[in-house]
Scaffold this motif. Structure first.
Motif, mmCIF file in Angstrom:
data_model
loop_
_atom_site.group_PDB
_atom_site.id
_atom_site.type_symbol
_atom_site.label_atom_id
_atom_site.label_comp_id
_atom_site.label_asym_id
_atom_site.label_seq_id
_atom_site.Cartn_x
_atom_site.Cartn_y
_atom_site.Cartn_z
ATOM 1 N N ILE A 141 0.852 -1.387 0.073
ATOM 2 C CA ILE A 141 0.104 0.094 0.126
ATOM 3 C C ILE A 141 0.783 1.359 -0.104
ATOM 4 O O ILE A 141 0.751 2.085 -0.692
ATOM 5 C CB ILE A 141 -0.799 -0.026 1.172
ATOM 6 C CG1 ILE A 141 -1.832 -1.175 1.263
ATOM 7 C CG2 ILE A 141 -1.758 1.345 1.255
ATOM 8 C CD1 ILE A 141 -2.636 -1.414 0.137
ATOM 9 N N LEU A 145 0.972 4.266 -2.916
ATOM 10 C CA LEU A 145 0.769 5.557 -2.718
ATOM 11 C C LEU A 145 2.127 6.361 -2.976
ATOM 12 O O LEU A 145 1.775 7.389 -3.741
ATOM 13 C CB LEU A 145 0.558 5.942 -1.207
ATOM 14 C CG LEU A 145 -0.853 5.273 -0.758
ATOM 15 C CD1 LEU A 145 -1.096 5.486 0.671
ATOM 16 C CD2 LEU A 145 -2.054 5.894 -1.359
ATOM 17 N N THR A 151 -5.352 7.271 -3.259
ATOM 18 C CA THR A 151 -6.497 6.862 -2.233
ATOM 19 C C THR A 151 -6.387 5.393 -2.277
ATOM 20 O O THR A 151 -6.213 4.778 -3.458
ATOM 21 C CB THR A 151 -7.783 7.374 -2.285
ATOM 22 O OG1 THR A 151 -7.860 8.754 -2.334
ATOM 23 C CG2 THR A 151 -8.830 6.874 -1.072
ATOM 24 N N TYR A 152 -6.532 4.744 -1.116
ATOM 25 C CA TYR A 152 -6.673 3.232 -1.155
ATOM 26 C C TYR A 152 -8.064 3.027 -0.441
ATOM 27 O O TYR A 152 -8.498 3.212 0.921
ATOM 28 C CB TYR A 152 -5.482 2.490 -0.375
ATOM 29 C CG TYR A 152 -5.623 0.952 -0.161
ATOM 30 C CD1 TYR A 152 -6.235 0.596 0.929
ATOM 31 C CD2 TYR A 152 -5.234 0.395 -1.139
ATOM 32 C CE1 TYR A 152 -6.296 -0.928 1.162
ATOM 33 C CE2 TYR A 152 -5.451 -1.252 -1.181
ATOM 34 C CZ TYR A 152 -5.924 -1.443 0.029
ATOM 35 O OH TYR A 152 -5.819 -2.986 0.158
ATOM 36 N N VAL A 183 -7.318 7.897 3.038
ATOM 37 C CA VAL A 183 -7.463 6.480 3.318
ATOM 38 C C VAL A 183 -8.861 6.479 3.816
ATOM 39 O O VAL A 183 -9.064 6.743 4.980
ATOM 40 C CB VAL A 183 -6.388 5.621 4.044
ATOM 41 C CG1 VAL A 183 -6.710 4.315 4.148
ATOM 42 C CG2 VAL A 183 -5.045 6.018 3.484
#
Length: 191
Positions: A141, A145, A151-152, A183
Motif C-alpha cells: 500500500i 501511494l 487513495t486506497y 484512506v
C-alpha cells in the motif's frame, strides 16, 4: 509430498530444538555436510514453551504483541504514545492471550501461523516508516501511494465501494480541486 512424524518418536534434544522455532525460523538437517531437509517454525510450539507471561502479569491493560523487529526504545515509545492502559511487548515475551498482534505486511501463511500462536488477539497489519527510531516496514500500500495513487479503498461490497467513491469525489469538490491523500476504511459488511 508431505510426510508426518510424531515428535514423541524423536530424540528429546531434537524436539527441544523444534519447540524453540518461531514463525520464520528454520532448522536445517544435514548429512555429511550437505543439507537434506529443513524444518520451518509455524508457531505451533506447546504453550509452556513460549510465551510464558500471563494476563495477571499486566494488571488488565491492553497487551500489544509486536511481530515486527522493534528496539526496546521503539516499543517503549509506542507504549508511551498509547498511554497507561497499554503495554507493548515483543511477541516472544507477550502472553498467548495478548489483545493485539501488530504485524508487518506478511504472507497469508505467516498471518495464519501467528493467528495460531495468539488466537484471541486482533491481528493488525502495520506499514511504518520512522527514521528517528530506525524502523522501516513498507508494504504494497505504501509503495502504491508513493508511486502516485491518491487513495486506497478497502471495500467489502459494491454498495460500500460506491459510498467510498462518493466520499472521495466529494472531498475533491470541497477542496476546490486540490487533492490530498485519503484512506477510507471499510464500513461494516452488508448483506
Amino acid at each position: 509430498m508431505q510426510a508426518r512424524i510424531d515428535v514423541s518418536r524423536l530424540p528429546a534434544e531434537l524436539v527441544a530444538l523444534i519447540d524453540r522455532l518461531r514463525p520464520g525460523d528454520e532448522l536445517v538437517l544435514t548429512r555429511d555436510g550437505h543439507d537434506i531437509a529443513t524444518i520451518s517454525g509455524t508457531g505451533g510450539a506447546p504453550e509452556d514453551v513460549v510465551p510464558t507471561a500471563t494476563d495477571d502479569d499486566y494488571g488488565g491493560v491492553t497487551v500489544v504483541a509486536t511481530a515486527m523487529k522493534l528496539s526496546a526504545s521503539a516499543r517503549s515509545a509506542l507504549s508511551a504514545q498509547l498511554g497507561p492502559d497499554y503495554i507493548v511487548l515483543d511477541m516472544h515475551k507477550a502472553p498467548r492471550t495478548a489483545d493485539v498482534l501488530l504485524v508487518p505486511p506478511s504472507s497469508p501463511q505467516l498471518i495464519g501461523s501467528l493467528r495460531g500462536l495468539y488466537p484471541k488477539a486482533r491481528v493488525v497489519i502495520a506499514e511504518i516508516e520512522d527514521r528517528e527510531l530506525g524502523i522501516s516496514y513498507q508494504g504494497p500500500i505504501r509503495r502504491m501511494l508513493a508511486a502516485g495513487a491518491e487513495t486506497y479503498l478497502m471495500s467489502s461490497t459494491i454498495p460500500v465501494l460506491a459510498r467510498q467513491l462518493e466520499a472521495v469525489t466529494r472531498q475533491t469538490e470541497l477542496t476546490g480541486g486540490t487533492t490530498t491523500r485519503l484512506v477510507i476504511e471499510a464500513g461494516p459488511a452488508e448483506d
